[in-house]
Design an enzyme around this catalytic site. Structure first.
Site, PDB file in Angstrom:
ATOM      1  N   HIS A 281       0.833  -1.203  -0.110  1.00 22.98           N
ATOM      2  CA  HIS A 281      -0.059  -0.082   0.018  1.00 22.98           C
ATOM      3  C   HIS A 281       0.687   1.090   0.020  1.00 22.98           C
ATOM      4  O   HIS A 281       0.583   2.234   0.444  1.00 22.98           O
ATOM      5  CB  HIS A 281      -0.887  -0.111   1.315  1.00 22.98           C
ATOM      6  CG  HIS A 281      -2.179  -1.172   1.086  1.00 22.98           C
ATOM      7  ND1 HIS A 281      -3.184  -0.895   0.227  1.00 22.98           N
ATOM      8  CD2 HIS A 281      -2.077  -2.186   1.788  1.00 22.98           C
ATOM      9  CE1 HIS A 281      -4.052  -1.830   0.514  1.00 22.98           C
ATOM     10  NE2 HIS A 281      -3.234  -3.006   1.158  1.00 22.98           N
ATOM     11  N   ASP A 347      -0.730  -4.611   6.318  1.00 22.62           N
ATOM     12  CA  ASP A 347      -2.051  -5.428   5.624  1.00 22.62           C
ATOM     13  C   ASP A 347      -1.661  -5.735   4.291  1.00 22.62           C
ATOM     14  O   ASP A 347      -0.831  -5.136   3.564  1.00 22.62           O
ATOM     15  CB  ASP A 347      -3.300  -4.809   5.858  1.00 22.62           C
ATOM     16  CG  ASP A 347      -3.409  -3.325   4.921  1.00 22.62           C
ATOM     17  OD1 ASP A 347      -2.350  -2.752   5.293  1.00 22.62           O
ATOM     18  OD2 ASP A 347      -4.267  -2.930   4.534  1.00 22.62           O
ATOM     19  N   GLU A 348      -2.174  -6.948   4.013  1.00 22.25           N
ATOM     20  CA  GLU A 348      -2.121  -7.503   2.527  1.00 22.25           C
ATOM     21  C   GLU A 348      -0.760  -7.265   1.698  1.00 22.25           C
ATOM     22  O   GLU A 348      -0.544  -7.145   0.532  1.00 22.25           O
ATOM     23  CB  GLU A 348      -3.283  -6.729   1.850  1.00 22.25           C
ATOM     24  CG  GLU A 348      -4.659  -6.647   2.259  1.00 22.25           C
ATOM     25  CD  GLU A 348      -5.462  -5.891   1.517  1.00 22.25           C
ATOM     26  OE1 GLU A 348      -6.785  -6.403   1.157  1.00 22.25           O
ATOM     27  OE2 GLU A 348      -5.285  -4.788   1.125  1.00 22.25           O
ATOM     28  N   VAL A 349       0.431  -7.800   2.526  1.00 23.00           N
ATOM     29  CA  VAL A 349       1.476  -8.060   1.908  1.00 23.00           C
ATOM     30  C   VAL A 349       1.342  -9.185   0.987  1.00 23.00           C
ATOM     31  O   VAL A 349       0.700 -10.330   1.125  1.00 23.00           O
ATOM     32  CB  VAL A 349       2.528  -8.496   2.873  1.00 23.00           C
ATOM     33  CG1 VAL A 349       4.139  -8.955   2.105  1.00 23.00           C
ATOM     34  CG2 VAL A 349       2.835  -7.144   3.687  1.00 23.00           C
TER      35      VAL A 349
END
Lengths: 578, 578
Positions: A281, A347-349
């Protein structure tokens, strides 16, 4: 088969009830009316407080905070009060108190029983005592007693909710005297997460959101300030970051803006916590520093990230360390006076990002886990080194097995089983369960689909977390669901999330309010296992209070959405028959 | 795997495209820039039109209407124009045209090729020709040619969408010259239904909604003015109706309000059609005349009506006839100068209401059918007698087998099979398929449920027509779905519906716009069977235009909701990969 509703509403008319939100721990009210005007004598530990309309505290001192709270409370009553026509029977003409032989609230005596300290204004969860007592007696003496100045602020918000505006100008009254309230929150972290990267929000909109928090006794505004889509945060040492990465040159939070927002929150007992999401991100960094990213703008995005544009900070790159030392060194210093926390995202690696990173070249889980442990340790060291406590998203410990310190607060979003896992590991948790608390859900996709893709499923029309989280659903949210008492204690609170793919300043208020306040009551009052089956809260008694809160928010300039139509608030029967 | 998006957006930057909504039938644009200022010479059939900012027509004459349209269009360009920063690449600094050696739009020559007649301003579907041609040449000559003054208005709205505001004040330009547009709508009835009974909307909110209609080339605002919850319509002959039945004494549309709304719409080519729903959905009459109702306030409501409060006009009662003669006689006279239609409701008649009506005493279908035939005939006679054409909800012919005249327009809401049935019967249809066009859906219940009821199903949390109808879903709406060409011709158009149980003036704009405009384009452009598979419209090419329409609506004071974030509008790739 007989019409019962008119009887029911007649009884209601005879017994006006206070409509406090969130509901206090203990509350008793009477039926006598007292008026209030600007002559009220306010004291704070024996010293007079001078009501100054529009007073905005400029220092984090107990007196200045209480002076601000008193002034705002009286502003709310005298300028932004509620004329409650919607909460009386239709065609009832005599519901307002008589203006003959008025009795007055003569004084408000505020007693703070302990000294504030530095943690009062920037507490870790549990460090500030928000409890208070509030009484208004029939002789017109009002009293607030609280341990901290923040408790005084909470009491003052309750105080404003006792009052109404008269149909003639310049009269204000409470019909609920005598009042006796003892109150304190069960959960200590009650927040809103606002994503300011996908859409930019003006400082005014953020301050207005803080106003809504204060009015609802929410005490955290978590600004998810940066993400892939834009970098609206000025870092003086790296001016190109926001100069190039913001949506426009002036869609940037300057150092002065950040201080203004933080201070505005702090004096209202609303801690503003910043998040710089990383290492994923972060594509917005690429406008200035593309060399720090892997998979930058790679397509199709579905291979490299959760949503476009892709791009993730390189996990094995000393230039990234230097960059983040600069960014975090500057921003943590800026927020330190006003907050105890800093959120470093996580988050969301996406494993494929390391696969295409030449200095890593693999998407093997064990390699990524090791790199993320190192990255996270550095990240936390920057936060701790600045005297703050790290927050991180759940994927870091749960998906990548990164070991965190016991100081770290983990924010969960994937639901009950994640909270179970995190608390089993002994971590402190803030819950943003997307099934209940994601306020952006259920209004459609922001990506568009090619015509050929449009008939394969509902996907083109509904977003991933449809349907909309109604206030009733949020009211049924249970932060301790499936947890032991010990685990539940680790859940220090919750945040509703406002992700901004399809929300901007125009839609913010109606989507945030009063739904955020609904979560607020759940957290303030705690689990109600004794009420109804399976601990379900009672919508039917909540709705009248929520209807009134909504009107109070409107009167204070916050465009909260409607809950029920006037037919319901005017005494109509709007409860589903069994 | 290579980053393509920057290349793609660079190409986009080189070819700015007009973003007209709804998309014209034929449009070609160029890349030369012309500026515009108040010196533009406007003529209408050879006579000069003087631009008068804020001009509001007071008569339904061709000249006054065109004078108003021209003034509004120039107001829109000069006062409420769009500064289009969101529609250029991020960090691109040279996207604005040069201010050296300006060329100007010198003149706008409006030619109307036929005389208007009385039906032009209050047309039955198909009676007004809305087609137009619009050109802007490189010498600065703009021309509009249309058959009717309403066509001129449509052209003027398109004209405004060609222009942008310059970053420096007082400059306005179009970068799309030469422009050549030939345009006309496929469907002649393109509307919004707004329920003003469950929540009251101020006249200002209704006028603003008409503004949105005009901006989107919608041409009908259907006010569902009365229902069970409140009666906000003043009937001078029966003053108690609204005095007692409105939510508050001033939440009433006076005769002057109605004329103001109707005229405001008519001069914008937006026909305002009133509906007095009957015989069901009339409990609000009971505040003044309970004796006219059966099942008034009966509970549990689920036995007697679709939602509380129950109450239905008695079907076999001459007092009801007298009452409705008065109501309809007065209101039809009031609206006659401005509309061709009157809607007499007819939805959700509940058989149990006649069962408890002493003068009927049965819920036998054949009895109710006969009574409803008589009731509907009388109802239609009142409308026709006033020189208007009746509209009615689908249940009257489909559920109760009532025979209608061939003049009647039937409004359908239950979906494709209802439209099939109605067109099979040869009726003209307005479609408000709730699966696509109910804008209130998907945001939760307005009735509350007892705790014991909360775990039985999704019912306590989702409303009956969840999920929310996203703009993409509405864009996929096909008014001719499953119909033969002959049947499809009977569908004269569609209306989105805004039922107001949970919507009021605060939430109106973000829920209505731009979704109503999305239906507007579907109706304006007609079925696109040649585009994509199964005639699916292309969201990917629509989104950029819809993003711009949204910003134009905002600039005009209508709080339309966001469609896509600036990342998308600034050239980011927001199309889902196949």
């Amino acid at each position: 088969m007989v019409a019962l509703s008119l009887l029911a509403v007649s009884l209601l008319a005879l017994n006006p009830v206070s409509a406090l939100w969130p509901e206090p721990t203990n509350v008793t009210t009477g039926t006598q009316t007292l008026f209030i005007n600007e002559d009220i004598r306010v004291t704070y530990n024996g010293q007079p407080i001078v009501y100054t309309a529009g007073y905005e505290p400029s220092t984090l001192t107990s007196h200045d905070i209480v002076q601000g709270g008193v002034s705002r409370a009286l502003d709310t009553i005298f300028q932004d009060g509620l004329y409650p026509w919607k909460f009386h029977l239709r065609n009832e003409t005599d519901w307002e108190p008589s203006l003959f032989s008025l009795k007055w609230v003569n004084s408000l005596k505020i007693t703070q029983t302990a000294f504030d300290n530095t943690t009062t204004f920037k507490p870790l969860a549990g460090q500030v005592d928000e409890s208070y007592e509030l009484t208004v007696d029939t002789n017109g003496q009002a009293e607030i007693t609280a341990v901290s100045s923040i408790g005084v602020l909470r009491a003052l918000e309750t105080f404003t909710q006792l009052f109404y505006t008269y149909s003639s100008n310049n009269f204000y009254y409470t019909p609920f005297v005598p009042v006796s309230i003892q109150d304190k929150p069960v959960k200590s972290h009650r927040g809103i997460m606002l994503d300011t990267s996908r859409n930019y929000y003006s400082v005014a909109a953020i301050l207005r959101t803080i106003d809504g928090c204060a009015a609802s006794k929410l005490n955290v505004l978590h600004l998810h300030v940066t993400d892939a889509q834009s970098w609206p945060l000025e870092i003086e040492a790296l001016p190109e970051l926001s100069a190039k990465g913001a949506y426009r040159p002036d869609y940037v939070y300057t150092p002065a803006d950040i201080v203004k927002i933080q201070l505005y929150g702090a004096v209202r007992g609303v801690q503003v916590i910043l998040e710089i999401d990383q290492p994923e991100h972060t594509a917005a960094i690429g406008w200035a520093y593309p060399e720090l990213l892997t998979a930058y703008n790679y397509e199709p995005y579905t291979w490299y990230c959760a949503e476009p544009p892709c791009g993730s900070l390189r996990l094995n790159d000393s230039a990234v360390d230097t960059f983040m030392d600069t960014v975090m060194g500057e921003i943590t210093k800026r927020v330190y006076p006003y907050t105890a926390y800093f959120h470093v995202g996580g988050d969301e690696v996406t494993a494929n990002d390391t696969l295409v990173d030449p200095s890593v070249g693999t998407n093997a889980t064990d390699v990524i886990e090791e790199l993320l442990q190192i990255y996270t340790d550095k990240s936390f060291a920057r936060v701790r080194g600045a005297g703050l406590t790290p927050m991180v998203w759940e994927e870091i410990p749960l998906d990548w097995n990164v070991t965190l310190g016991s100081d770290v607060v983990v924010q969960s979003w994937l639901g009950v089983s994640s909270v179970e896992s995190l608390t089993n590991l002994g971590y402190k948790v803030i819950d943003s369960n997307y099934n209940f608390l994601y306020l952006d859900c259920g209004r459609g996709q922001w990506v568009t689909f090619q015509p050929g893709e449009s008939y394969t499923s509902d996907a083109p029309y509904n977003d991933w977390c449809s349907p909309t989280k109604s206030w009733e659903l949020i009211y049924s949210y249970r932060p301790s669901a499936n947890l032991t008492a010990e685990q539940a204690n680790l859940v220090i609170g919750s945040e509703v999330a406002i992700w901004s793919e399809t929300i901007d300043e125009v839609t913010l208020d109606t989507l945030a309010w009063p739904r955020a306040s609904v979560m607020g009551e759940v957290l303030w009052t705690g689990e109600l296992s004794e009420e109804g089956s399976s601990g379900t809260r009672d919508q039917t008694t909540a709705a009248p209070r929520l209807n009134e809160l909504r009107e109070r928010l409107l009167a204070r300039g916050i465009n909260a959405a409607s809950v029920q139509m006037p037919f319901c608030t005017e005494g109509g029967d709007c409860i589903q028959p069994a």
